[in-house]
Design an enzyme around this catalytic site. Structure first.
Site, PDB file in Angstrom:
ATOM      1  N   LYS A 188     -37.722  38.601  -5.521  1.00 52.16           N
ATOM      2  CA  LYS A 188     -37.054  38.323  -4.092  1.00 52.16           C
ATOM      3  C   LYS A 188     -36.379  39.114  -3.798  1.00 52.16           C
ATOM      4  O   LYS A 188     -36.236  39.325  -2.307  1.00 52.16           O
ATOM      5  CB  LYS A 188     -36.532  36.898  -4.395  1.00 52.16           C
ATOM      6  N   SER A 192     -34.437  33.275  -2.140  1.00 52.57           N
ATOM      7  CA  SER A 192     -33.827  32.251  -3.076  1.00 52.57           C
ATOM      8  C   SER A 192     -32.408  32.739  -3.462  1.00 52.57           C
ATOM      9  O   SER A 192     -31.807  33.789  -3.675  1.00 52.57           O
ATOM     10  CB  SER A 192     -34.618  32.370  -4.556  1.00 52.57           C
ATOM     11  N   TYR A 202     -38.205  36.802 -11.719  1.00 54.72           N
ATOM     12  CA  TYR A 202     -38.439  36.205 -10.502  1.00 54.72           C
ATOM     13  C   TYR A 202     -37.478  36.483  -9.399  1.00 54.72           C
ATOM     14  O   TYR A 202     -37.883  36.935  -8.264  1.00 54.72           O
ATOM     15  CB  TYR A 202     -38.461  34.613 -10.692  1.00 54.72           C
TER      16      TYR A 202
HETATM   17  P1  NAD Z   1     -44.864  25.843  -4.426  1.00 54.05           P
HETATM   18  O1  NAD Z   1     -45.207  26.503  -5.659  1.00 54.05           O
HETATM   19  O2  NAD Z   1     -44.972  24.228  -4.128  1.00 54.05           O
HETATM   20  O3  NAD Z   1     -45.424  26.604  -3.218  1.00 54.05           O
HETATM   21  C1  NAD Z   1     -46.103  28.021  -3.233  1.00 54.05           C
HETATM   22  C2  NAD Z   1     -47.424  27.985  -2.657  1.00 54.05           C
HETATM   23  O4  NAD Z   1     -48.113  29.364  -2.706  1.00 54.05           O
HETATM   24  C3  NAD Z   1     -48.380  27.086  -3.723  1.00 54.05           C
HETATM   25  O5  NAD Z   1     -49.195  26.195  -2.674  1.00 54.05           O
HETATM   26  C4  NAD Z   1     -49.253  27.840  -4.087  1.00 54.05           C
HETATM   27  O6  NAD Z   1     -50.493  27.447  -4.399  1.00 54.05           O
HETATM   28  C5  NAD Z   1     -49.183  29.039  -3.179  1.00 54.05           C
HETATM   29  N1  NAD Z   1     -49.423  30.538  -3.745  1.00 54.05           N
HETATM   30  C6  NAD Z   1     -49.219  31.155  -4.940  1.00 54.05           C
HETATM   31  N2  NAD Z   1     -49.670  32.091  -5.100  1.00 54.05           N
HETATM   32  C7  NAD Z   1     -50.374  32.316  -3.956  1.00 54.05           C
HETATM   33  C8  NAD Z   1     -51.526  33.571  -3.480  1.00 54.05           C
HETATM   34  N3  NAD Z   1     -51.447  34.429  -4.420  1.00 54.05           N
HETATM   35  N4  NAD Z   1     -51.989  33.624  -2.412  1.00 54.05           N
HETATM   36  C9  NAD Z   1     -52.082  32.308  -1.626  1.00 54.05           C
HETATM   37  N5  NAD Z   1     -51.235  31.233  -1.966  1.00 54.05           N
HETATM   38  C10 NAD Z   1     -50.438  31.322  -3.136  1.00 54.05           C
HETATM   39  O7  NAD Z   1     -43.365  26.427  -4.241  1.00 54.05           O
HETATM   40  P2  NAD Z   1     -42.148  25.760  -3.305  1.00 54.05           P
HETATM   41  O8  NAD Z   1     -41.373  25.167  -3.680  1.00 54.05           O
HETATM   42  O9  NAD Z   1     -42.610  25.050  -1.975  1.00 54.05           O
HETATM   43  O10 NAD Z   1     -41.512  27.355  -2.664  1.00 54.05           O
HETATM   44  C11 NAD Z   1     -41.999  27.955  -1.772  1.00 54.05           C
HETATM   45  C12 NAD Z   1     -41.494  29.351  -1.802  1.00 54.05           C
HETATM   46  O11 NAD Z   1     -39.869  29.278  -1.545  1.00 54.05           O
HETATM   47  C13 NAD Z   1     -41.890  30.307  -2.889  1.00 54.05           C
HETATM   48  O12 NAD Z   1     -41.719  31.453  -2.352  1.00 54.05           O
HETATM   49  C14 NAD Z   1     -40.446  30.083  -3.700  1.00 54.05           C
HETATM   50  O13 NAD Z   1     -40.249  30.971  -4.307  1.00 54.05           O
HETATM   51  C15 NAD Z   1     -39.350  29.854  -2.908  1.00 54.05           C
HETATM   52  N6  NAD Z   1     -38.354  29.258  -3.084  1.00 54.05           N
HETATM   53  C16 NAD Z   1     -38.380  27.916  -3.811  1.00 54.05           C
HETATM   54  C17 NAD Z   1     -37.179  27.237  -4.420  1.00 54.05           C
HETATM   55  C18 NAD Z   1     -37.386  25.713  -4.965  1.00 54.05           C
HETATM   56  O14 NAD Z   1     -36.814  25.503  -5.711  1.00 54.05           O
HETATM   57  N7  NAD Z   1     -38.714  24.998  -4.650  1.00 54.05           N
HETATM   58  C19 NAD Z   1     -35.896  27.909  -3.953  1.00 54.05           C
HETATM   59  C20 NAD Z   1     -35.941  28.956  -3.491  1.00 54.05           C
HETATM   60  C21 NAD Z   1     -36.937  29.701  -3.012  1.00 54.05           C
HETATM   61  C1  WQD Z   2     -30.409  22.424 -11.794  1.00 55.01           C
HETATM   62  C2  WQD Z   2     -29.056  21.894 -12.787  1.00 55.01           C
HETATM   63  C3  WQD Z   2     -29.352  22.941 -15.034  1.00 55.01           C
HETATM   64  C4  WQD Z   2     -33.069  20.885 -16.114  1.00 55.01           C
HETATM   65  C5  WQD Z   2     -33.666  26.965 -10.117  1.00 55.01           C
HETATM   66  C6  WQD Z   2     -33.998  28.477  -9.605  1.00 55.01           C
HETATM   67  C7  WQD Z   2     -33.809  28.950  -8.350  1.00 55.01           C
HETATM   68  C8  WQD Z   2     -34.321  27.989  -7.346  1.00 55.01           C
HETATM   69  C9  WQD Z   2     -34.261  26.668  -7.617  1.00 55.01           C
HETATM   70  C10 WQD Z   2     -36.581  28.956  -6.642  1.00 55.01           C
HETATM   71  C11 WQD Z   2     -28.512  23.106 -13.655  1.00 55.01           C
HETATM   72  C12 WQD Z   2     -29.674  21.421 -15.169  1.00 55.01           C
HETATM   73  C13 WQD Z   2     -32.055  21.398 -15.307  1.00 55.01           C
HETATM   74  C14 WQD Z   2     -33.209  20.046 -16.930  1.00 55.01           C
HETATM   75  C15 WQD Z   2     -30.730  20.123 -16.881  1.00 55.01           C
HETATM   76  N1  WQD Z   2     -35.986  28.103  -7.257  1.00 55.01           N
HETATM   77  N2  WQD Z   2     -30.850  20.793 -15.761  1.00 55.01           N
HETATM   78  N3  WQD Z   2     -31.856  19.705 -17.363  1.00 55.01           N
HETATM   79  O1  WQD Z   2     -31.586  26.475 -12.025  1.00 55.01           O
HETATM   80  O2  WQD Z   2     -30.146  26.001 -10.233  1.00 55.01           O
HETATM   81  O3  WQD Z   2     -32.353  26.757  -9.794  1.00 55.01           O
HETATM   82  O4  WQD Z   2     -34.486  26.234  -8.904  1.00 55.01           O
HETATM   83  O5  WQD Z   2     -36.015  30.097  -6.245  1.00 55.01           O
HETATM   84  O6  WQD Z   2     -34.482  30.190  -8.414  1.00 55.01           O
HETATM   85  O7  WQD Z   2     -33.483  29.182 -10.939  1.00 55.01           O
HETATM   86  O8  WQD Z   2     -32.432  24.540 -10.791  1.00 55.01           O
HETATM   87  O9  WQD Z   2     -32.974  22.181 -11.072  1.00 55.01           O
HETATM   88  O10 WQD Z   2     -33.456  24.144 -12.793  1.00 55.01           O
HETATM   89  O11 WQD Z   2     -31.257  23.182 -12.515  1.00 55.01           O
HETATM   90  O12 WQD Z   2     -29.491  19.786 -17.347  1.00 55.01           O
HETATM   91  O13 WQD Z   2     -34.058  19.579 -17.542  1.00 55.01           O
HETATM   92  O14 WQD Z   2     -29.710  20.970 -13.723  1.00 55.01           O
HETATM   93  O15 WQD Z   2     -28.905  23.473 -16.243  1.00 55.01           O
HETATM   94  O16 WQD Z   2     -27.268  22.723 -13.910  1.00 55.01           O
HETATM   95  P1  WQD Z   2     -31.295  25.848 -10.874  1.00 55.01           P
HETATM   96  P2  WQD Z   2     -32.621  23.534 -11.939  1.00 55.01           P
END
Ligand code: NAD
Ligand code: WQD
Length: 366
Positions: free
Chosen positions: A165, A137, A161
C-alpha cells in the site's frame, strides 16, 4: 453521464460504494475477478438501486477479470467509447488484503497490489483518464502510538501488505509529479487527480442487510468474527491480549461504518472532478477509539447478543492503539463520519442474520 470504472466492485467496500454511486446517477463499469467476493453482491446492488431492468442495463456493465490483464482493461475503456461514453475516473479497490497471508505470499501481494495498480495506471494513461481514488490503509503507518495518527506521520509499514500500500502511494505521488508522500494536499504538475484514502477499521453493512462483509475464509478482523460467534458459526472469540496499556487492557481501534467509507469515496471523487489537478492523501476514520471489550459490550446493547470470549496471547504485529485524526478529510473533501458504533453493530448484525453464510446462502434464492 459521469462514467466510473470501479475495480474490486463486488467486495466489501466496493459493493457499498458502487451502490452509493449508482444511486447518485453515475454510470458504472464494475470489474472484479471474484477471488474474494461473489457476483451475487452485484445483483443485490442492482436490486437495491430500484432502477428498472433497462436502466440497470444502461447504467451497469459487469466485467469479470483481473486488474493485471492490460488488454482486458483496455477493452473496458474501448467498450465505454463504443457506447458513446468515456471513463473519466477510476475507484481502485481491487487487491489482496490479509495481513497474515501477506507474510506467506509476499510475491503474490506485490504482483496483485503493486503490479495490478501499475497495469491499471498504464491503461488509464493510454486512455486519457487521469483521475483515481485509491484504497490505501492505516497499515501504512506501521506501529502506532497513543496519539491519533495524522497524514504527515511517518509511513513505515511493518508487514508486506502494508508495504504494498505504501509503495502504491509512492507510485501515485510520483506520477502526480509531487515531492511528498505524506502531505495531505499537493498540486499535481503532471495533471493527475489522485486521492489515496487511508481507511482505519471499516465495519458494519448497508442498513438493508442485503450487502455486507462476506469473508471467503476464516475472517482476520474482529467485527466479522464477533458476528460469526453471535450467529453460532464459531464457539467463542479469542481476544488477543488483556495486558495492553489501554483502559481495560484490550486493543483500541477506530471502527468506521462502511457507508461512511463509501461516502468518503464519493466526496473524494466529486472533489477531484471539480478541482485543479491535485494529489490528496487522507485518513478516513472517526477519531474515536473503542477497545475490544467495549465493542463486545456495545454489540450486546445494540443487538441483545452476548458474545462468548476468552483471552489469548497478543497477536504478532498488533499495537495497543490505532486511531485516526480525520481533520484533513473534513478540510479537503468535506467528509466526516456520521454513523455511530451502535449503527455499525445493528447494521452488521442485520446483514449477518439475514445471510448467516454470506452470499453462499443466496445462490438458491437470488
Ligand atoms: P475485499 O476483498 O472484500 O474486496 C476486494 C475485491 O477485489 C474483491 O472483490 C476481490 O475479488 C477483488 N480482487 C482481488 N484481486 C483482484 C484482481 N487481481 N483483479 C480484480 N479483482 C480483484 O476487500 P475490502 O475490504 O472491500 O477492501 C477493498 C480495498 O480496501 C482493498 O484494496 C483493501 O486493501 C483496502 N482496505 C481495506 C480495509 C478493510 O479493513 N476492509 C482497510 C483498509 C484498506
Ligand atoms: C482489531 C482489534 C486485535 C481479532 C486490520 C489490518 C489493517 C486494516 C484493518 C486493511 C485488535 C483484536 C482481532 C481477534 C482480537 N485492513 N482482535 N481477536 O488489526 O486493527 O487492522 O484490519 O487494510 O490493515 O491490519 O483489525 O479487526 O484484525 O483487529 O482480539 O480474533 O481486535 O488485536 O486490537 P486491525 P482487526
Amino acid at each position: 453521464m459521469r462514467c466510473v470504472l470501479i475495480t474490486g466492485a463486488a467486495g466489501f467496500i466496493g459493493s457499498h460504494t458502487s451502490l452509493l454511486l449508482l444511486n447518485a446517477g453515475y454510470k458504472l463499469f464494475l470489474l472484479d475477478n471474484f477471488s474474494n467476493s461473489s457476483p451475487i453482491s452485484l445483483n443485490r446492488i442492482a436490486r437495491l438501486s430500484k432502477l428498472s431492468n433497462n436502466e440497470v442495463k444502461e447504467r451497469i456493465s459487469i466485467i469479470k477479470g483481473d486488474i493485471r490483464n492490460l488488454s482486458l482493461l483496455e477493452r473496458t475503456f474501448l467498450t465505454a467509447k463504443s457506447q458513446g461514453e468515456k471513463i473519466t475516473s477510476v475507484i481502485h479497490f481491487a487487491g489482496l488484503k490479509a495481513v497474515g497471508e501477506s507474510f506467506e505470499k509476499a510475491l503474490d501481494y506485490w504482483e496483485t497490489n503493486v503490479g495490478g495498480t501499475l497495469t491499471l495506471l498504464k491503461a488509464m494513461e493510454k486512455n486519457d483518464c487521469r483521475t483515481i481514488v485509491f484504497s490505501s490503509s492505516a497499515t501504512v503507518y506501521g506501529q502506532s502510538t497513543q496519539d491519533s495518527l495524522i497524514e504527515t506521520d511517518p509511513v513505515s509499514p511493518i508487514n508486506p501488505y502494508g508495504a504494498t500500500k505504501a509503495a502504491i502511494e509512492r507510485m501515485l505521488t510520483n506520477i502526480a509529479g509531487c515531492n511528498s508522500h505524506t502531505t495531505p494536499k499537493q498540486k499535481s504538475p503532471s495533471g493527475w487527480r489522485i486521492a489515496c484514502l487511508r481507511y482505519f477499521n471499516p465495519a458494519g453493512a448497508h442498513p438493508s442487510g442485503e450487502i455486507g462483509e462476506d469473508p471467503r475464509n476464516i475472517p482476520n478482523n474482529l467485527f466479522p468474527l464477533i458476528n460469526q460467534v453471535g450467529v453460532g458459526r464459531r464457539e467463542s472469540l479469542t481476544i488477543f491480549g488483556n495486558d495492553w496499556p489501554t483502559i481495560d487492557g484490550t486493543g483500541i481501534r477506530d471502527y468506521v461504518h462502511v457507508m461512511d467509507i463509501a461516502e468518503g469515496h464519493k466526496a473524494a471523487l466529486d472533489m477531484l472532478m471539480l478541482s485543479e489537478p491535485i494529489c490528496l492523501i487522507l485518513n478516513l476514520g472517526t477519531g474515536k477509539g473503542t477497545s475490544v471489550l467495549e465493542l463486545i459490550e456495545i454489540f450486546k446493547l445494540s443487538t441483545g447478543i452476548e458474545i462468548k470470549y476468552k483471552f489469548g496471547p497478543r497477536r504478532m504485529g498488533d499495537s495497543a492503539i490505532s486511531l485516526a485524526n480525520p481533520k484533513e478529510a473534513l478540510k479537503y473533501i468535506n467528509w466526516k463520519s456520521k454513523r455511530t458504533l451502535s449503527d455499525i453493530c445493528r447494521d452488521g448484525w442485520n446483514w449477518q442474520t439475514s445471510n448467516p453464510k454470506g452470499y453462499d446462502d443466496a445462490y438458491s434464492k437470488d
